[in-house]
Design a protein around this motif. Structure first.
Motif, short mmCIF file in Angstrom:
data_model
loop_
_atom_site.label_atom_id
_atom_site.label_comp_id
_atom_site.label_asym_id
_atom_site.label_seq_id
_atom_site.Cartn_x
_atom_site.Cartn_y
_atom_site.Cartn_z
N ALA A 277 0.64 -1.29 0.05
CA ALA A 277 -0.06 -0.12 -0.08
C ALA A 277 0.90 1.09 0.08
CB ALA A 277 -0.80 -0.12 1.39
N ARG A 278 1.92 1.29 0.87
CA ARG A 278 2.75 2.47 0.97
C ARG A 278 3.44 2.77 -0.62
NH1 ARG A 278 5.75 1.74 6.82
NH2 ARG A 278 3.98 2.62 8.05
N THR A 279 3.84 1.34 -1.03
CA THR A 279 4.54 1.50 -2.44
C THR A 279 3.66 1.98 -3.47
OG1 THR A 279 5.80 -0.46 -1.78
CG2 THR A 279 5.88 0.24 -4.22
N GLY A 280 2.59 1.67 -3.24
CA GLY A 280 1.41 2.30 -4.48
C GLY A 280 1.31 3.69 -4.04
N LEU A 281 1.08 4.42 -2.79
CA LEU A 281 0.94 5.47 -2.70
C LEU A 281 1.99 6.49 -3.02
CD1 LEU A 281 -0.91 7.79 -1.37
CD2 LEU A 281 0.09 7.13 0.94
N LEU A 282 3.23 6.13 -2.86
CA LEU A 282 4.51 6.73 -3.09
C LEU A 282 4.60 6.92 -4.45
CD1 LEU A 282 6.76 5.18 -0.52
CD2 LEU A 282 6.07 7.68 -0.45
N GLY A 283 4.14 5.80 -5.33
CA GLY A 283 4.21 5.83 -6.85
C GLY A 283 3.20 6.63 -7.13
N SER A 284 1.87 6.84 -6.66
CA SER A 284 1.09 7.78 -7.27
C SER A 284 1.48 9.24 -7.02
CB SER A 284 -0.13 7.53 -6.43
OG SER A 284 -0.87 6.09 -6.88
N ILE A 285 2.10 9.34 -5.98
CA ILE A 285 2.64 10.87 -5.47
C ILE A 285 3.73 11.25 -6.53
CG2 ILE A 285 3.70 12.44 -3.84
CD1 ILE A 285 2.38 10.70 -1.79
N ASP A 286 4.57 10.35 -6.70
CA ASP A 286 5.68 10.70 -7.89
C ASP A 286 5.15 10.70 -9.17
OD1 ASP A 286 7.68 10.36 -5.97
OD2 ASP A 286 8.06 8.00 -6.30
N MET A 287 4.24 10.14 -9.59
CA MET A 287 3.58 10.22 -11.07
C MET A 287 2.96 11.47 -11.18
SD MET A 287 0.67 8.08 -12.78
CE MET A 287 -0.47 8.57 -11.79
N TRP A 288 2.11 12.19 -10.20
CA TRP A 288 1.52 13.33 -10.44
C TRP A 288 2.42 14.40 -10.37
CZ3 TRP A 288 -2.62 13.87 -12.58
CH2 TRP A 288 -3.61 12.51 -12.47
N THR A 289 3.70 14.69 -9.42
CA THR A 289 4.55 15.24 -9.45
C THR A 289 5.46 15.53 -10.67
OG1 THR A 289 6.14 14.07 -8.01
CG2 THR A 289 4.49 15.31 -6.97
N GLN A 290 5.46 14.47 -11.12
CA GLN A 290 6.45 14.36 -12.57
C GLN A 290 5.54 14.89 -13.56
OE1 GLN A 290 9.43 13.87 -12.63
NE2 GLN A 290 9.46 13.25 -10.48
N ILE A 291 4.16 14.72 -13.52
CA ILE A 291 3.44 15.42 -14.69
C ILE A 291 3.59 16.85 -14.58
CG2 ILE A 291 0.88 15.88 -15.35
CD1 ILE A 291 0.48 13.00 -14.59
N ALA A 292 3.62 17.55 -13.27
CA ALA A 292 4.05 18.87 -13.20
C ALA A 292 5.35 19.18 -13.79
CB ALA A 292 3.83 19.45 -11.89
N VAL A 293 6.34 18.43 -13.54
CA VAL A 293 7.55 18.56 -14.04
C VAL A 293 7.34 18.76 -15.59
CG1 VAL A 293 10.02 17.73 -14.46
CG2 VAL A 293 8.75 17.53 -12.14
N LEU A 294 6.87 17.73 -16.13
CA LEU A 294 6.54 17.72 -17.75
C LEU A 294 6.01 19.31 -18.17
CD1 LEU A 294 7.01 16.20 -20.40
CD2 LEU A 294 4.84 15.09 -20.02
N ALA A 295 4.96 19.54 -17.68
CA ALA A 295 4.35 20.75 -17.98
C ALA A 295 5.27 21.72 -18.07
CB ALA A 295 3.07 20.96 -16.91
N LEU A 296 5.82 22.08 -17.08
CA LEU A 296 7.04 23.09 -17.11
C LEU A 296 8.10 22.96 -17.99
CD1 LEU A 296 8.03 25.83 -15.55
CD2 LEU A 296 9.31 24.34 -14.09
N GLN A 297 8.68 21.80 -18.27
CA GLN A 297 9.44 21.56 -19.14
C GLN A 297 8.99 21.80 -20.51
OE1 GLN A 297 10.71 17.30 -18.21
NE2 GLN A 297 12.63 18.22 -17.45
N LEU A 298 7.84 21.51 -20.98
CA LEU A 298 7.10 21.76 -22.31
C LEU A 298 7.12 23.31 -22.82
CD1 LEU A 298 4.73 18.62 -22.50
CD2 LEU A 298 7.04 18.83 -23.76
N THR A 299 7.21 23.89 -21.33
CA THR A 299 6.49 25.40 -21.73
C THR A 299 7.52 26.42 -21.59
OG1 THR A 299 5.59 25.54 -19.51
CG2 THR A 299 4.05 25.07 -21.40
N LEU A 300 8.30 26.38 -20.48
CA LEU A 300 9.01 27.41 -19.92
C LEU A 300 10.54 27.07 -19.94
CD1 LEU A 300 6.75 28.97 -17.33
CD2 LEU A 300 7.11 29.75 -19.65
N THR A 301 10.87 25.73 -19.58
CA THR A 301 12.42 25.67 -19.16
C THR A 301 13.24 26.26 -20.06
OG1 THR A 301 11.71 23.66 -17.97
CG2 THR A 301 13.82 23.72 -18.83
#
Length: 439
Positions: A277-301
């Motif tokens: 359960a902890r592995t799945g929750l930590l994985g979900s947090i990582d996934m959503w934070t990386q989506i924010a990373v991608l959004a910034l990289q595609l626009t402003l970086t």
């Protein structure tokens, strides 16, 4: 004869900061980073979940063990760099970690009764070393592959491949941890590392029609061995103000990142109790934070680094982290934590990391691998130890997030000033011969 119409390709090249002859190596470099980050982020939730089995105090001391191991491994890596050609020591590094993953999988699959808290701690330390070395080697290869001007334009674009891998890895972890179990993730990660070896070989052998493409020689041959001492990288860091400045920047960055890391572990520990359960929750947090990373990289970086310069790019993360911790102290919740992690990783991976790696394009080849290895592994882990122990002391004193803010804000001011100095020093060094290097 009328000129050929190439408006669409030219527009695409301008949008991506590409010049002719660069598309192929950038694409391969992006795929290379995709494999590396997929492997790392696939395993990170499992690493964190296993480390938490013995409690957060144990994790803090695991940071000390990791720092000691990275210090011991550095001379061995330096010896590989001195004796082997570039592709050989890169392949040896990735192959060693891939075989280690297979070994851990065999232990978990065929001798589960032998796996306990101690085994989880061993995996935690091993992964922490693995994480730093494979990432360091990746960026060192790119700093060797592209010159300073190319790095400013292309590193942010190449980093998008890593971000896609960092999204794909946690997504796989969250989907596979339940039905297949955590051990199966190790074999998948090993497969990504083997693929990365092939892509690294391809990256350095792509022919280029650019006269300033220093690494990819027209005949595709490997440059000679770097040579030198196994300890040359450690000595170089303390002999150069420039490299010492990079080390100081990394220490402060990791101290603050460790504060955020333990804040996340505390929130996850309170929300979930089981390993999967902890592995799945930590994985979900990582996934959503990386989506924010991608959004910034595609626009402003790319625009930020190219137009505002390295000094501004390096100063952005300290400012954002100071403001983020103030917000987390005022409104402590999972939602705020995810926003802070998203901002941290978006700026760190999308802006700060490409900018920081660009700093190494103006140093000699030996420093690109040996000094960089010392900074990105031991110095990085030393910052982890300082951050973990400081966070633990503040927690025992009952200061919690309020105490962290009182430490983070002054550190951020020093951190930002150091980033501005490094950016300006790089600009001066870029005008000098690389062989002399900044001091």
């Amino acid at each position: 004869m009328p000129p050929r119409r190439r408006s669409l390709p030219s527009t695409a090249f301008d949008l991506l900061n590409l010049r002719h002859g660069e598309a192929a190596p950038v694409l391969v470099a992006g795929l290379f980073f995709f494999c590396i980050l997929s492997a790392l982020m696939l395993l990170r939730p499992a690493r964190d979940a296993l480390g938490m089995e013995s409690g957060l105090d144990s994790v803090r001391w695991l940071f000390v063990g990791t720092a000691v191991v990275t210090l011991l491994v550095n001379p061995a890596f330096g010896a590989l760099v001195a004796r082997l050609r570039r592709l050989h020591f890169i392949a040896a590094t990735y192959a060693f970690f891939a075989l280690s993953l297979v070994g851990f999988w065999a232990l978990l699959a065929f001798a589960p009764d032998a796996v306990g808290a101690r085994s989880g701690q061993v995996f935690y330390v091993w992964f922490s070393v693995f994480n730093l070395f494979v990432t360091m080697v990746s960026w060192a290869l790119l700093a060797d592959r592209f010159n300073s001007d190319q790095a400013k334009r292309l590193f942010a674009l190449i980093a998008i491949g890593g971000t896609l891998g960092a999204i794909f890895g946690p997504w796989l972890a969250s989907r596979l941890a339940g039905p297949l179990g955590t051990p199966a993730l190790l074999l998948v990660a090993a497969g990504f590392l083997v693929t990365a070896i092939a892509l690294a070989w391809l990256l350095v052998r792509i022919r280029s029609d650019r006269p300033d493409d220093a690494l990819a020689s027209p005949d595709g041959r490997e440059p000679p061995r770097i040579g030198g001492s196994a300890l040359a990288g450690i000595r170089a860091v303390f002999a150069s103000r420039y490299l010492l400045g990079i080390a100081g920047y990394v220490v402060i960055m990791t101290v603050v990142a460790t504060f955020l890391y333990f804040t996340r572990l505390q929130m996850v520990a309170a929300a979930e109790s089981g390993l999967d359960a902890r592995t799945g929750l930590l994985g979900s947090i990582d996934m959503w934070t990386q989506i924010a990373v991608l959004a910034l990289q595609l626009t402003l970086t790319g625009q930020i680094i190219r137009r505002l310069g390295l000094a501004v790019a390096l100063a952005m993360l300290p400012v954002a982290m100071a403001l983020g911790f103030i917000g987390l102290a005022l409104y402590g919740s999972f939602a705020v934590l995810i926003l802070l992690e998203a901002a941290n990783r978006a700026i760190q991976r999308g802006i700060t990391r490409p900018a920081r790696e660009t700093l190494f394009t103006v140093v000699g080849r030996e420093d690109k691998y040996k000094a960089k290895a010392f900074i990105d592994t031991f110095v990085y882990r030393a910052g982890d130890v300082i951050g973990a122990q400081t966070e633990g002391v503040l927690g025992r004193l009952g200061l919690a997030l309020g105490g962290l803010v009182s430490v983070v804000v002054p550190l951020a001011l020093v951190w930002a000033a150091l980033g501005i100095w490094l950016g300006r020093a790089h600009q001066r060094a870029a005008l000098e011969p690389v062989a002399s290097g900044p001091h």
